[in-house]
Design a protein around this motif. Sequence first.
Motif, PDB file in Angstrom:
ATOM      1  N   SER A 270      53.306  52.492  22.097  1.00 36.26           N
ATOM      2  CA  SER A 270      54.077  51.917  23.159  1.00 36.26           C
ATOM      3  C   SER A 270      53.173  51.721  24.338  1.00 36.26           C
ATOM      4  N   LEU A 271      52.260  52.623  24.609  1.00 31.93           N
ATOM      5  CA  LEU A 271      51.628  52.248  25.763  1.00 31.93           C
ATOM      6  C   LEU A 271      50.317  51.069  25.573  1.00 31.93           C
TER       7      LEU A 271
ATOM      8  N   PRO B 260      48.618  53.303  33.271  1.00 35.58           N
ATOM      9  CA  PRO B 260      48.192  52.296  32.824  1.00 35.58           C
ATOM     10  C   PRO B 260      48.936  51.339  32.008  1.00 35.58           C
ATOM     11  N   GLY B 261      48.980  49.893  32.376  1.00 37.05           N
ATOM     12  CA  GLY B 261      49.777  49.089  31.442  1.00 37.05           C
ATOM     13  C   GLY B 261      48.800  48.758  30.221  1.00 37.05           C
ATOM     14  N   PRO B 262      49.665  47.946  29.358  1.00 32.59           N
ATOM     15  CA  PRO B 262      48.508  47.515  27.894  1.00 32.59           C
ATOM     16  C   PRO B 262      47.225  46.844  28.185  1.00 32.59           C
ATOM     17  N   GLY B 263      47.318  46.030  29.239  1.00 32.36           N
ATOM     18  CA  GLY B 263      45.996  45.222  29.667  1.00 32.36           C
ATOM     19  C   GLY B 263      45.168  46.286  30.489  1.00 32.36           C
ATOM     20  N   ASP B 264      45.622  47.133  31.341  1.00 30.02           N
ATOM     21  CA  ASP B 264      44.781  48.339  31.743  1.00 30.02           C
ATOM     22  C   ASP B 264      44.108  49.069  30.947  1.00 30.02           C
ATOM     23  N   LEU B 265      44.731  49.604  29.902  1.00 27.35           N
ATOM     24  CA  LEU B 265      44.637  50.269  28.970  1.00 27.35           C
ATOM     25  C   LEU B 265      43.244  49.805  27.965  1.00 27.35           C
ATOM     26  N   LEU B 266      43.562  48.419  27.382  1.00 29.69           N
ATOM     27  CA  LEU B 266      42.608  47.593  26.739  1.00 29.69           C
ATOM     28  C   LEU B 266      41.531  47.317  27.376  1.00 29.69           C
TER      29      LEU B 266
END
Length: 230
Positions: free
Chosen positions: A100-101, A133-139
């Motif tokens: 989900s993250l 963190p959002g998906p973009g932050d995590l990537l």
Amino acid sequence: MSEVRAALLIAAEAHLARRPWSAVRMGEVAASAGVSRQTLYNEFGSKEGLARALARQAADGYLAGIERALARSAADPRERLRAAADWTVAAARPGTLLRSLLTGCWGDPLPAPRPARTTATAPAQRRAELPLPGPGDLLAAARDRAVAALDGAAPRTDPRELARECECVLRLALSRVVAPPVVGGCGGGAAARAGHWAEPESWRPMTPQMTRVMETIFRTETTSPRKIMP
């Protein structure tokens, strides 16, 4: 992390594995960890704070796994980067917080965190309310770890090119998480026709294809002025 906090997170994960988040009770989590309900609230502030802590733990665990994959002894940077892609697919199993993250898609059984509040006063509660963190932050965090680990080992030394390559491979892995293959192949088998998905335990079925993709990425010079993928 304190022993009490670690025990509470382990207990919360165990309850979440057996029932949807809406059915998890704070008192039961506290009892499983061997502490009082008040201690649980002192540490996380609320059930929402506990949800945020679980999600943050999943994000931290993912990035730690990326670092372990990139630290493997193989001299070939493609092997190390492929190991990071392998970890991404294997760790983001269906129904997990990490999935989900990474995708931004939350189902009812999971503790989808709401935006952080600013009313927490106790230090432990303030930690529980830090932004996730959002998906973009995590990537981006995974990409930056890959760049730091492979800098100097990749065929090119241009950091912008290396960042683009690392992000490209991680996005390919994420596409596998978002849209795993259908059982029996495209249009094949009763399970495929029923729309059931087959989630591989690792990236290994895709290893030959990924090897060719990464060989192309590391070999081909780009003519695009945009160095980092959006």
